[in-house]
Scaffold this active site. Sequence first.
Site, short mmCIF file in Angstrom:
data_model
loop_
_atom_site.label_atom_id
_atom_site.label_comp_id
_atom_site.label_asym_id
_atom_site.label_seq_id
_atom_site.Cartn_x
_atom_site.Cartn_y
_atom_site.Cartn_z
CD GLU A 53 -42.66 8.32 -1.92
OE1 GLU A 53 -41.62 7.68 -2.14
OE2 GLU A 53 -43.79 7.93 -2.25
CB CYS A 249 -45.46 4.88 -4.39
SG CYS A 249 -44.36 3.63 -5.09
CG ASN A 380 -42.73 7.35 -8.81
OD1 ASN A 380 -41.59 7.81 -8.81
ND2 ASN A 380 -43.09 6.35 -8.04
CD GLU A 381 -40.71 2.25 -8.75
OE1 GLU A 381 -39.57 2.28 -8.28
OE2 GLU A 381 -41.68 1.75 -8.12
#
Length: 850
Positions: A53, A249, A380-381
């Site tokens: 990331e 993120c 993603n999350e």
Amino acid sequence: MKQKEQKLLCLALMCAFGMSTSGMLQAASASLTVHADQPGARINPAMWGLFFEDINFGADGGLYAELIKNRSFEFPDPMMGWIPILSFSSGRPRGALSIESVAPFSPANPHYLRIQCEFATYGVMNEGFRGMGLREGENYDFTAQIRASEGSSAVRVELVNPTGQVLASAKLTGLASEWKKHATTLKASATEPKARLKVILEGKGKVDFDMVSLFPRKTWKQRPGGLRADMVQLLADMKPGFLRFPGGCIVEGNVLTNRYQWKTTIGPVEERKLIVNRWNFEFRHRPTPDYYQSFGLGFFEYFQLAEDLGAEPLPILNCGMACQFNSGELVPLDELDPYVQDALDLIEFANGPASSPWGAKRAAMGHPKPFNLKMIGIGNEQWGPQFIERYAIFHRVLKDRHPEITLVSGSGPSPADERFDFLWPKLRELNADIVDEHCYANPIWFLSNANRYDRYDRNGPKVFFSEYAAQSDRIVSVNNENNWECALAEAAFMTGMERNADIVRLASYAPLFGHADAWQWRPNLIWADNLRAYGTPNYHVQSLFARNRGDTILPVQLTVREQVPPAPTGGVGLGTYRTAVEFKDVRVTRGGETLFTADFATEAKGWQLPRDGKWGTAHGALVQSDMRAISTAWTDEVSWTDYTVSLKARKIGGAEGFIVVVRNDHQNTRVQWNVGGWGNTRHGIQSWLGVQEQLVAQTPGSIEPDRWYDVRLELKGPRLDCYLDDKLVQTAEIPLPKREGLYASAVRDDRTGEIIVKVVNAFATPAATEITLAGIKSIRARAQITVLTAAALQDANSLDEPNKIAPRTETLKIPGSKFTHTFPRYSFTVLRMSAGKSQAGGTPDRRSAF
Ligand code: AHR
């Protein structure tokens, strides 16, 4: 083993390890059987991979070797990173700087810098990403789009050190009145981690600049405009199975306009649209207002990097949701089509023929052959029904159009909470392929959960444990270190993933990179500054697993003897949940001994008062007077064992009762008695092990306001008895956090016939272990042994001592398929033993292909 025999063995071990009987640490002993005769499932060749990331200056300022910050003047503050050069004699500028947008060289890159020199020389200096790293004797390629709009004969570019000494200089002549790309090479006369670049106009005139760029000639594979060679080399050395990109993120963005859109990250770099990085300003203690994404490292380069590393590419796409820790902005379901189309087009970009519209773009960038994409992450999350609704749409379309692509879905940010519990069954219903799990928790969590996957349902989706890292301090704390204790705990957990490699098909540590001067998050797998990069102990653990992956699981049976579990320790906490409360007469005792008393006459001595809530002392009590606060005050002391804490508590106002915590270790492991919780309807005992919360016991009950209660908690080993006004209200046995232990897994390399055994000794003593290779009649006497260990659990590597903790490989003589080996205290060992292909033993279970 009979008691007498046990004692004898124990004495023998004490002699072997040179320990005395007085105050000694008891050595561990164990037996480990590796069932080479019962081969299990096939391990995914891509199992151990990388999570990349652009966080902590991981891409811009890190892996992407560009040395100029804000090269395109497209930051919202277009002069960020650029400093006017003042006249040495007068201290004033000898000209003017302006940001212009009339007739830019590319409409996709609308702003440029105009330097107007009024007298002699004038120019600007770029500060780089916390400076620029230069190496003596190496070449640096300068390029810029330049247009002379009035006068001026030449431009001088210089590399300077922080005191202004010139380390390299070159002149650009032949400026035209049209935009033209100019290039020159600067050879550094000295090594300098904090250099800067000067762009100076010589002579009166006006000159326009854009895409001002400086790259080391020595990039990874010598690619112009490429990646930092030393950082990629560290990745290549790991032999990763996959590369997950571009986050994290940043995939989501803080709002949807700032989400990662892969289509804007391909093609000529000057046409890639810069946006703010999700980690800009993000981290409370360390703002990085200059954090933007230039996308010089874009989707093409990620695919190319994965190919270079021999890793499967695993792109993660936005699923129509912005980061739920930020805005949580949602794309309405009936407007999701462009997001789904991005996924379809990405598959074509990666795998389509060069004649297809998106395949043609890949070919135009120099890669006519497909990238062989096999997996895509959707979101993603994310969490909640909103994620399920959106994932279901992607799933339906992609499974229909591209059944060959494995879809990664997610279970939220925690490995055990209500979001996780909601998502897993839903994803199972949807027949999801593989579910992403995340876990940032203390080492105790990793040690205590090494058997997490032993009980997972074998018939549902597979698992991708894609973001994890043991935290030496609290989660998301600025004090987190990549120390040996964390790495060892991760290794222990990884043996559990390897034993369960039929269900855990992919795993990666996160985050990958941290810039020593510009991080927002720690710990990180690899740390770098402008010139150096090193692998943490966690990196070596990851590498050892990836480099010793094997092909087939071999079941292991591990029995540890003679270990007395350490008594649980921890301090006390006093808390409130949307309630104002007073506490007084706090006393901690063991037997007849008083360990601690709190006198709140003037101050809360021996207590850590949190910033949230309104804590103070008044009339001999500790008071939390904010009725909305969810807040806990802690004792400094955390070393007490088997104690009783007694106190008086009075609710002043608010929604609930009060909370008393015991066994707090300041590292997210604690047990709390929640008195009058759940809207003042119930009392409950809750336990936290790392991040994982467990409701151990619950009973109806409430708390009256303005009444002093006598509260007493008695701790004996794992048992907790909770009294209110001298009446036993609740009692429970609470699972003990695991701080020590022995862990093992084994695999077989089908090509060489080698048996690879991994053992983590997290005991404070060596562990003599009888190893039996069941089903193996003969074994080569010379085995290979690699040991990773450290003098102390708190030890770590650093930029100055990058190899303090590093694996050591030797030859080990083994007498046969049954032998004893002593694993050093706090160590991770990989044993490679050659049994020969003919003894491969049994037919592996090939059904679990991913
Ligand atoms: O790895 C750091 C961050 O942790 C990632 O961006 C996010 O997915 C998680 O919350």
